[in-house]
Scaffold this active site. Structure first.
Site, PDB file in Angstrom:
ATOM      1  N   THR C 126       0.857  -1.280   0.018  1.00 12.02           N
ATOM      2  CA  THR C 126       0.044  -0.076  -0.034  1.00 12.02           C
ATOM      3  C   THR C 126       0.848   1.334   0.033  1.00 12.02           C
ATOM      4  O   THR C 126       2.003   1.298   0.603  1.00 12.02           O
ATOM      5  CB  THR C 126      -0.825  -0.051   1.014  1.00 12.02           C
ATOM      6  OG1 THR C 126      -1.590  -1.261   1.335  1.00 12.02           O
ATOM      7  CG2 THR C 126      -1.769   1.195   1.258  1.00 12.02           C
ATOM      8  N   GLY C 131      -4.350   2.031  -2.635  1.00 12.11           N
ATOM      9  CA  GLY C 131      -4.617   0.932  -1.808  1.00 12.11           C
ATOM     10  C   GLY C 131      -5.364  -0.189  -2.652  1.00 12.11           C
ATOM     11  O   GLY C 131      -4.617  -1.205  -2.833  1.00 12.11           O
ATOM     12  N   TRP C 156       0.517   2.412   5.767  1.00 12.26           N
ATOM     13  CA  TRP C 156      -0.427   1.610   6.406  1.00 12.26           C
ATOM     14  C   TRP C 156       0.107   0.296   6.559  1.00 12.26           C
ATOM     15  O   TRP C 156      -0.631  -0.694   6.107  1.00 12.26           O
ATOM     16  CB  TRP C 156      -1.512   1.564   5.553  1.00 12.26           C
ATOM     17  CG  TRP C 156      -2.339   2.907   5.400  1.00 12.26           C
ATOM     18  CD1 TRP C 156      -2.525   3.753   4.464  1.00 12.26           C
ATOM     19  CD2 TRP C 156      -2.797   3.763   6.590  1.00 12.26           C
ATOM     20  NE1 TRP C 156      -2.950   4.898   4.627  1.00 12.26           N
ATOM     21  CE2 TRP C 156      -3.278   4.873   6.090  1.00 12.26           C
ATOM     22  CE3 TRP C 156      -2.930   3.307   8.141  1.00 12.26           C
ATOM     23  CZ2 TRP C 156      -3.730   6.037   6.874  1.00 12.26           C
ATOM     24  CZ3 TRP C 156      -3.490   4.584   8.845  1.00 12.26           C
ATOM     25  CH2 TRP C 156      -3.802   5.752   8.125  1.00 12.26           C
ATOM     26  N   ILE C 157       1.241  -0.173   6.770  1.00 10.31           N
ATOM     27  CA  ILE C 157       2.062  -1.381   7.018  1.00 10.31           C
ATOM     28  C   ILE C 157       2.113  -1.740   8.190  1.00 10.31           C
ATOM     29  O   ILE C 157       2.741  -0.906   9.243  1.00 10.31           O
ATOM     30  CB  ILE C 157       3.553  -1.275   6.416  1.00 10.31           C
ATOM     31  CG1 ILE C 157       3.533  -0.398   4.959  1.00 10.31           C
ATOM     32  CG2 ILE C 157       4.175  -2.230   6.313  1.00 10.31           C
ATOM     33  CD1 ILE C 157       2.846  -1.167   3.836  1.00 10.31           C
ATOM     34  N   HIS C 340     -24.598  -4.443  25.800  1.00  8.15           N
ATOM     35  CA  HIS C 340     -24.159  -3.907  27.299  1.00  8.15           C
ATOM     36  C   HIS C 340     -24.720  -2.553  27.770  1.00  8.15           C
ATOM     37  O   HIS C 340     -24.091  -2.213  28.784  1.00  8.15           O
ATOM     38  CB  HIS C 340     -22.653  -4.040  26.947  1.00  8.15           C
ATOM     39  CG  HIS C 340     -21.842  -5.272  27.253  1.00  8.15           C
ATOM     40  ND1 HIS C 340     -22.211  -6.483  26.316  1.00  8.15           N
ATOM     41  CD2 HIS C 340     -21.213  -5.631  27.914  1.00  8.15           C
ATOM     42  CE1 HIS C 340     -21.337  -7.368  26.614  1.00  8.15           C
ATOM     43  NE2 HIS C 340     -20.831  -7.115  27.869  1.00  8.15           N
ATOM     44  N   GLY C 341     -25.472  -2.049  26.748  1.00  7.94           N
ATOM     45  CA  GLY C 341     -26.265  -0.893  27.244  1.00  7.94           C
ATOM     46  C   GLY C 341     -24.870   0.425  27.613  1.00  7.94           C
ATOM     47  O   GLY C 341     -23.852   0.329  26.690  1.00  7.94           O
ATOM     48  N   GLU C 365      -6.864  -5.560   3.623  1.00 10.08           N
ATOM     49  CA  GLU C 365      -6.955  -7.061   3.033  1.00 10.08           C
ATOM     50  C   GLU C 365      -7.689  -7.308   1.863  1.00 10.08           C
ATOM     51  O   GLU C 365      -8.105  -8.545   1.720  1.00 10.08           O
ATOM     52  CB  GLU C 365      -6.813  -8.048   4.291  1.00 10.08           C
ATOM     53  CG  GLU C 365      -5.839  -9.250   3.906  1.00 10.08           C
ATOM     54  CD  GLU C 365      -4.568  -9.248   4.187  1.00 10.08           C
ATOM     55  OE1 GLU C 365      -3.997  -8.467   5.348  1.00 10.08           O
ATOM     56  OE2 GLU C 365      -3.654  -9.443   3.243  1.00 10.08           O
ATOM     57  N   GLU C 369     -15.358  -3.886  -1.055  1.00 12.13           N
ATOM     58  CA  GLU C 369     -16.042  -3.784  -2.281  1.00 12.13           C
ATOM     59  C   GLU C 369     -15.040  -4.422  -3.303  1.00 12.13           C
ATOM     60  O   GLU C 369     -15.630  -5.188  -4.136  1.00 12.13           O
ATOM     61  CB  GLU C 369     -15.525  -2.103  -2.700  1.00 12.13           C
ATOM     62  CG  GLU C 369     -16.641  -0.970  -1.841  1.00 12.13           C
ATOM     63  CD  GLU C 369     -16.336  -0.894  -0.335  1.00 12.13           C
ATOM     64  OE1 GLU C 369     -15.348  -1.440  -0.045  1.00 12.13           O
ATOM     65  OE2 GLU C 369     -17.015  -0.063  -0.077  1.00 12.13           O
TER      66      GLU C 369
END
Lengths: 256, 340, 404
Positions: C126, C131, C156-157, C340-341, C365, C369
């Site tokens: 990337t 991307g 973004w590695i 859990h509210g 990954e 899309e």
């Protein structure tokens, strides 16, 4: 060195155990190796790694009680023996100790027999010393530290007052406490080996002993009484007075 | 019934559970107390004062330190000679082991760590916890002697009667030094500090621990630091009680989040789930996530100035009051009663 | 058709679960809050052999199969996504790609240290501006005698600042007839002069993970480090994604299970309107959906793992597993927060961490899309599988477990 670890298969400690129709039931909780026995297998493996030899695990149980054995093999034990016989259900610790002592003698040439300090089902903690007594070997129980020097083994026992260092010549029986150190996880190679292992099964006949007599019986097993909690508020004229009453009440509960 | 009681001691200091065993045995018949060691004759006096009718004393250099085979051999040899009906021992590390091995020598059984016993004819039926106390089992032994170890604090300790005496008999040890296979090399202290998960007793502090109005923080602290200082003073009171009780220290999430104590002390659904015999909650309101972490404790004691705090709904005993006064008073009261 | 797990598989799963319960769960919240990796986590994964779980023993691995890899990833991500991410890039993107496409020499030099856990690997594709559109990548690799000079920026590695080796795809032929034919892949020592790297903080999730950027400035990489031929980079990258994607799919099943278990626990304790909320049907609806989605996610990744074991190309099946499991894990975590509210909205409980962690996997990954386009391509018959020059061999226990 020839090292033996005696292990037991028990219901998982997180299992919800109840009495149903007079029998103990743990639902579908898995059967696992007695957690204390993981420490004894770990000690056995460490002794082997330092001084060479083999580790054999012995378990007394039903024919399908292979979980504990498989776990021990996956940790790295070399081989395992399952002792099973219909006559072995409902035996007291003295009888089980006889079976284990016979098995250890049958293996022959054993230097150390390891045990966990107790099994989490019966919580008796008697079997290690009883097996030692039958073998007429020194019992070095509640060991937190183990060192071997030639044929003299020394342990630090975890007692109420701290630690007691005791030594004896091999062969000995040793039981383990948690302070010994975390047991290793099974390795992947160990997992493969354990999955493929064919575990030899010994019966009482192959041990050459008669059905050991049990003198302890269990007339009843109960769920503990459920108590509705009603809070008793303690009041008084001074903090000291309140504290005195509260302390007495707490002591009367026998929880200290 | 001829009842023997083994008096467990360490270097001449008796373990109180031994006296509880004498108290429990009094209901069965005459009591012979067994004392093994070196220079331990003073224990015989204590045994008589706590209710023993006879004392069998084995005082020998070979018994100066506890060694399993030596102590067990002496117990077994004496028992084989005198054939007691019952042998009671406290469930201490030594008591349990001696009971175990004597049972092998005497070809009988052990009922270990019992919390109750009942005589039915000449058989004793005991109750003992199994599966970590999740279940109770009744047991009985068909052979003689019936060897039983008693859980500590499950039976009342008899009040000693000063000046009470009985018959003292001296005996010789079963094994000579040369016949004893193990050697004691020494003693040391182990690391102190009770882990939360294993603790039988936990004393916890919550937000309320920081509200002591009587304290003045040192100069130079901002508001947040002053709050933490106050809370740390409050936790000192918590720790003092824990020390006297041999307990672990716990905390609510509120206390951990506020920075009073490290996360390792947090008790609750997202901290540690504990199930001690005794849980003393100080200044803890009892919000559901904290309760989820400790509600299976056998006895819960709550000290809180708010009478409506939810913690009182699960507590067995409660004090609505100022914990900064109650806690030190409670510590003092226990110190006196536990002889610390 | 036998749907049961073998004893080996079951013991493997339990071993990884024991590790995460004993060593990771007690500390994960603290490090997630600090946005720092757990200092000992990668080292322990290496020590325990988990980082080499499915590599042949002869290449330093543990000799287990691809289903074991999936089971391990499920257990790791049930504890925290950061652990599974390490597996995705070290085992998936770099290790398995080397196993599939590397020469014997390259496997000895680069796969062995990775599989034995002595070195950490990552996948570097990337870029700040690219991307999904792999074939448009800009980072260049210019042939210069017996080496290539790499220039460009990758972003973004995962494990950027922690890894020792990187599988890097760059453009070696700027004037190829089709852009996808101009890419090549290299294994790069991240200590090579000219490489700078840094960490990226402020991510929504996977905060105990290590994500960063890698800058290449005239970085000389020997020709021996080129994986495959010049121009094969696109195909090799797609293989890498198949491997990584499988770990993402199996890991996401772990999030669904963790969300389900947390929700069941909470719903049985919390009361409202006079009964535990587990007795209220709208809560039951969410729990039922989670339990169904877990079964589906699990079956899909196990089937993909089975195909990997058979040595059969599984891009399509892995795509189904990844898209379904990642989207379902986000839904499951979201439902868990709702169950859990207010407590679900606070980090006192783990469910908000599952939600933040789950969101990333829908993006990386191979985004959802991209998965959709892949699946449509197969369904419409427009995507034809051509055999690769190097296929991943089927899992053969004898080959995988023997030393020679």
């Amino acid at each position: 060195m020839k090292i033996v670890a005696c292990i037991k298969q028990v219901p998982d400690s997180a299992a919800k155990v109840v009495v149903e129709n007079g029998r103990v039931s743990w639902g579908d909780a898995p059967l696992v190796i007695n957690p204390w026995d993981e420490f004894s297998v770990e000690a056995a493996l460490q002794l082997k790694e330092k001084h060479g030899g083999t580790v054999t695990v012995i378990s007394v149980g039903g024919e399908t009680d292979k979980e504990a054995i498989k776990h021990a093999l996956a940790m790295g034990a070399d081989d395992a023996i399952l002792i099973t016989d219909p006559a072995l259900t409902g035996l007291d610790t003295q009888a089980i100790a006889q079976v284990l002592a016979s098995a250890i003698q049958k293996i022959g040439g054993v230097d150390v027999a390891f045990f966990g300090r107790q099994a989490i089902d019966n919580d008796s903690g008697l079997t290690p010393s009883q097996t030692a007594r039958l073998l007429n070997w020194p019992a070095l129980t509640l060991a937190a530290v183990i060192t071997l020097d030639g044929t003299r083994i020394k342990v630090e026992r975890s007692i109420e007052e701290g630690r007691q260092a005791v030594s004896a010549d091999l062969p000995v029986v040793i039981s383990l406490v948690k302070d010994y150190g975390e047991p290793r996880y099974p390795s992947f190679m160990g997992i493969r080996k354990a999955a493929r292992a064919e575990v030899p099964v010994w019966s009482l006949a192959s041990l050459g002993i008669a059905i050991p007599a049990s003198v302890i019986s269990w007339p009843d097993i109960m769920n503990p009484p459920s108590r509705e909690v009603v809070c008793e508020i303690i009041s008084g004229n001074s903090p000291d007075e309140i504290a005195s009453v509260l302390a007495s009440k707490i002591l009367a509960e026998k929880v200290l | 019934m001829k009842t023997w009681v083994y008096v467990d001691h360490f270097k001449g200091q008796a373990l109180p559970a031994s006296w509880e065993a004498i108290g429990a045995g009094k209901n069965l018949g005459t009591i012979t107390a067994l004392i093994f060691g070196q220079n331990i004759e003073s224990l015989a006096k204590e045994a008589f004062e706590h209710g023993a009718d006879e004392v069998l004393l084995v005082d020998d250099a070979s018994l100066a330190d506890y060694r399993a085979e030596a102590f067990c051999a002496s117990l077994s040899k004496l028992a084989m000679g005198a054939s007691p009906d019952v042998i009671l021992l406290p469930t201490t590390t030594r008591g349990r082991e001696m009971a175990a091995m004597a049972a092998i020598d005497l070809k009988t059984g052990v009922m270990v760590d019992i919390t109750a016993m009942e005589l039915q004819g000449d058989r004793i039926v005991v109750t003992r916890p199994i599966y970590a106390g999740k279940l109770l089992s009744k047991e009985t032994c068909s052979s003689k002697p019936q060897i039983i170890t008693l859980r500590g604090r499950a039976f009342p300790k008899p009040a000693p009667q000063a000046g009470r005496t009985g018959t003292l008999t001296k005996a010789t040890p079963a094994l000579g030094e040369a016949e004893i296979k193990s050697k004691v090399e020494g003693y040391s202290t182990s690391e102190s500090g009770v882990s939360l998960i294993d603790a039988n007793v936990i004393v916890s502090g919550g937000r309320g621990v920081s509200n002591n109005p009587a304290l003045t923080p040192p100069a130079g602290l901002d508001e947040k630091q002053a709050e933490i200082w106050r809370a740390q003073q409050g936790f000192i009171l918590v720790k003092d009680l824990a020390t006297v009780l041999g307990a672990a220290v716990g905390a609510s999430r509120a206390a951990v989040d506020a920075g009073y104590v490290p996360y390792s002390h947090q008790v609750g659904q997202t901290g540690k789930v504990v199930s001690p015999d005794l849980y003393i909650a100080n200044g803890i309101s009892g919000a559901i996530q904290h309760l989820a972490g400790m509600r299976t404790s056998k006895v819960i004691v709550a000290i809180n100035k708010d009478a409506d705090a939810p913690i009182f709904k699960v507590a067995r005993y409660g004090v609505v009051g100022d914990l900064f006064q109650i806690l030190p008073a409670l510590t003092a009261a226990f110190k006196q009663r536990l002889g610390k | 058709m036998d749907f049961s797990l073998s004893e080996e598989h079951d013991m493997t799963r339990r071993m990884v679960q024991n590790f995460t319960q004993k060593e990771i769960l007690p500390v994960i919240k603290e490090y997630d809050r600090k946005q720092e990796p757990i200092p000992f986590a990668l080292h322990r994964l290496g020590e325990l052999g988990i980082l080499g779980i499915c590599f042949p023993v002869r290449y330093g691995g543990q000799g287990m199969d691809f289903i074991s890899l999936g089971l391990a990833c499920e257990e790791l991500e049930a504890a925290d996504t950061s652990l599974r991410v390490a597996m995705s890039v070290h085992v998936g993107l770099s290790g398995l790609t080397l196993l599939q496409w590397g020469t014997e020499e390259q496997k000895k030099n680069f796969l062995l240290p990775l599989a034995s856990g002595k070195k950490l690997g990552c996948g570097v594709f990337t870029e700040p501006g690219m991307g999904s559109d792999i074939s448009s990548m800009q980072t260049s690799g210019k042939k210069d005698g017996n080496s290539y000079i790499l220039n460009g920026e990758k972003m973004w590695i995962s494990l950027a600042s922690k890894a020792d080796l990187a599988l890097v795809t760059v453009r070696t032929n700027p004037s190829s007839s089709r852009p996808s034919n101009g890419l090549s892949t290299f294994i790069v020592d991240l200590k090579t002069p000219g490489i700078t790297r840094g960490d990226i903080h402020g991510k929504l999730g996977v905060r105990a993970g290590s994500t960063g950027w890698i800058n290449f400035q005239d970085v000389r990489v020997p020709i021996e480090n080129r994986i495959g031929e010049e121009g094969e980079g696109f195909k090799i990258t797609m293989s890498a994604f198949d491997h990584g994607r499988y770990t993402v799919a199996s890991g996401a099943a772990g999030i669904i299970r963790a969300a389900l278990e947390a929700s069941v626990r909470y719903a049985k304790q919390r009361t409202a309107f006079g009964k535990p909320i587990a007795s209220h049907q709208l809560i039951q609806e969410k729990i039922a959906r989670m339990s169904q989605d877990y079964e589906i996610a699990r079956l899909l990744y196990l089937r993909a793992g089975w195909l990997k074991n058979q040595g059969v190309r599984n891009t399509r099946e892995t795509s189904f597993a990844k898209k379904f499991a990642t989207e379902a894990s986000f839904r499951a975590a979201d439902d868990a927060v709702q169950i859990h509210g207010a407590y679900g909205y606070s980090d006192e409980f783990d469910v908000e961490r599952y939600l933040r962690n789950a969101r990333g996997a829908i993006i990386y990954e191979g985004s959802s899309e991209i998965q959709t386009l892949i699946q449509a391509g197969y369904a419409l018959g427009e995507r034809q599988e051509k055999p690769l020059r190097c296929e991943m061999p089927p899992y053969d226990p004898a080959y995988w477990q023997n030393n020679q």
